[in-house]
Design a protein around this motif. Structure first.
Motif, mmCIF file in Angstrom:
data_model
loop_
_atom_site.group_PDB
_atom_site.id
_atom_site.type_symbol
_atom_site.label_atom_id
_atom_site.label_comp_id
_atom_site.label_asym_id
_atom_site.label_seq_id
_atom_site.Cartn_x
_atom_site.Cartn_y
_atom_site.Cartn_z
ATOM 1 N N GLN A 3 57.490 -3.870 41.760
ATOM 2 C CA GLN A 3 57.266 -3.258 40.455
ATOM 3 C C GLN A 3 56.080 -2.311 40.496
ATOM 4 O O GLN A 3 56.118 -1.235 39.900
ATOM 5 C CB GLN A 3 57.042 -4.328 39.398
ATOM 6 C CG GLN A 3 58.287 -5.126 39.077
ATOM 7 C CD GLN A 3 58.002 -6.263 38.120
ATOM 8 O OE1 GLN A 3 56.883 -6.741 38.047
ATOM 9 N NE2 GLN A 3 59.021 -6.696 37.406
ATOM 10 N N GLN A 6 57.164 0.797 42.158
ATOM 11 C CA GLN A 6 58.007 1.582 41.258
ATOM 12 C C GLN A 6 57.145 2.360 40.260
ATOM 13 O O GLN A 6 57.406 3.530 39.984
ATOM 14 C CB GLN A 6 58.970 0.657 40.519
ATOM 15 C CG GLN A 6 59.902 1.378 39.574
ATOM 16 C CD GLN A 6 60.771 0.409 38.778
ATOM 17 O OE1 GLN A 6 60.590 -0.798 38.841
ATOM 18 N NE2 GLN A 6 61.710 0.951 38.036
ATOM 19 N N VAL A 7 56.108 1.709 39.734
ATOM 20 C CA VAL A 7 55.207 2.389 38.798
ATOM 21 C C VAL A 7 54.480 3.525 39.503
ATOM 22 O O VAL A 7 54.351 4.627 38.953
ATOM 23 C CB VAL A 7 54.204 1.383 38.190
ATOM 24 C CG1 VAL A 7 53.104 2.105 37.426
ATOM 25 C CG2 VAL A 7 54.920 0.404 37.284
ATOM 26 N N THR A 10 56.928 6.443 40.000
ATOM 27 C CA THR A 10 57.189 7.107 38.727
ATOM 28 C C THR A 10 55.979 7.914 38.287
ATOM 29 O O THR A 10 56.117 9.029 37.782
ATOM 30 C CB THR A 10 57.568 6.078 37.643
ATOM 31 O OG1 THR A 10 58.631 5.268 38.139
ATOM 32 C CG2 THR A 10 57.995 6.753 36.368
ATOM 33 N N THR A 25 55.480 2.252 29.716
ATOM 34 C CA THR A 25 56.433 1.204 29.348
ATOM 35 C C THR A 25 56.824 0.364 30.558
ATOM 36 O O THR A 25 57.219 -0.790 30.404
ATOM 37 C CB THR A 25 57.704 1.796 28.709
ATOM 38 O OG1 THR A 25 58.313 2.697 29.632
ATOM 39 C CG2 THR A 25 57.377 2.504 27.418
ATOM 40 N N LEU A 26 56.724 0.919 31.760
ATOM 41 C CA LEU A 26 57.018 0.138 32.968
ATOM 42 C C LEU A 26 55.970 -0.934 33.210
ATOM 43 O O LEU A 26 56.258 -1.986 33.774
ATOM 44 C CB LEU A 26 57.091 1.047 34.198
ATOM 45 C CG LEU A 26 58.340 1.911 34.343
ATOM 46 C CD1 LEU A 26 58.190 2.832 35.544
ATOM 47 C CD2 LEU A 26 59.571 1.065 34.469
ATOM 48 N N ASP A 28 53.992 -3.881 32.258
ATOM 49 C CA ASP A 28 54.273 -4.960 31.321
ATOM 50 C C ASP A 28 52.962 -5.538 30.803
ATOM 51 O O ASP A 28 52.385 -6.426 31.405
ATOM 52 C CB ASP A 28 55.107 -6.041 32.003
ATOM 53 C CG ASP A 28 55.599 -7.077 31.026
ATOM 54 O OD1 ASP A 28 55.721 -6.744 29.836
ATOM 55 O OD2 ASP A 28 55.856 -8.210 31.462
#
Length: 105
Positions: A3, A6-7, A10, A25-26, A28
Motif C-alpha cells: 500500500q 502504491q501511494v 501515485t 484518499t489512498l 487510510d
C-alpha cells in the motif's frame, strides 16, 4: 508495504490537485491531515505529502521490526522454559528409575 508503494507511485504520477486528493484518499487515516488549498503551489503540497509518506514508511518498518524482535524473544523464552522443564523431568525420571531397584550392577 504494498500500500505504501502504491501511494508513492501515485504520488510520483500526480500532476494536479485532484491527483493529490486521490493520493490523500489512498492514505487510510481517521481525519484529513491537510487541505491542499492551504498550499500555494502544487509542488509544495506534493513535497509535504511525500515527506509524510516517507515518515510513515519509516515508522511502519520500525514497528514491524519491533514486533518481530519481541516475537522472537518470546519464542526464545518459551523454548528455554520447555527445554529446561524437559531436562528436569528427564533427570527426575532417571533418579526415580534408579531408586526402584531395576538397575542392578
Amino acid at each position: 508495504m504494498n500500500q505504501i508503494q502504491q501511494v508513492k507511485d501515485t504520488l510520483a504520477r500526480a500532476k494536479t490537485k485532484a491527483d493529490l486528493e486521490a493520493v490523500e484518499t489512498l492514505i487510510d487515516t481517521q481525519e484529513r491531515f491537510f487541505d491542499i488549498k492551504d498550499f500555494r503551489k502544487l509542488e509544495e503540497a506534493k513535497t509535504w505529502l511525500s515527506n509524510f509518506v516517507a515518515n510513515f514508511e519509516k515508522r511502519t518498518i520500525m514497528q514491524a521490526q519491533a514486533a518481530r524482535y519481541s516475537r522472537r524473544l518470546g519464542l526464545l523464552k518459551r523454548s528455554i522454559k520447555w527445554n529446561l522443564g524437559a531436562l528436569v523431568a528427564g533427570v527426575l525420571f532417571i533418579y526415580i528409575w534408579h531408586g526402584t531397584g531395576w538397575l542392578r550392577l
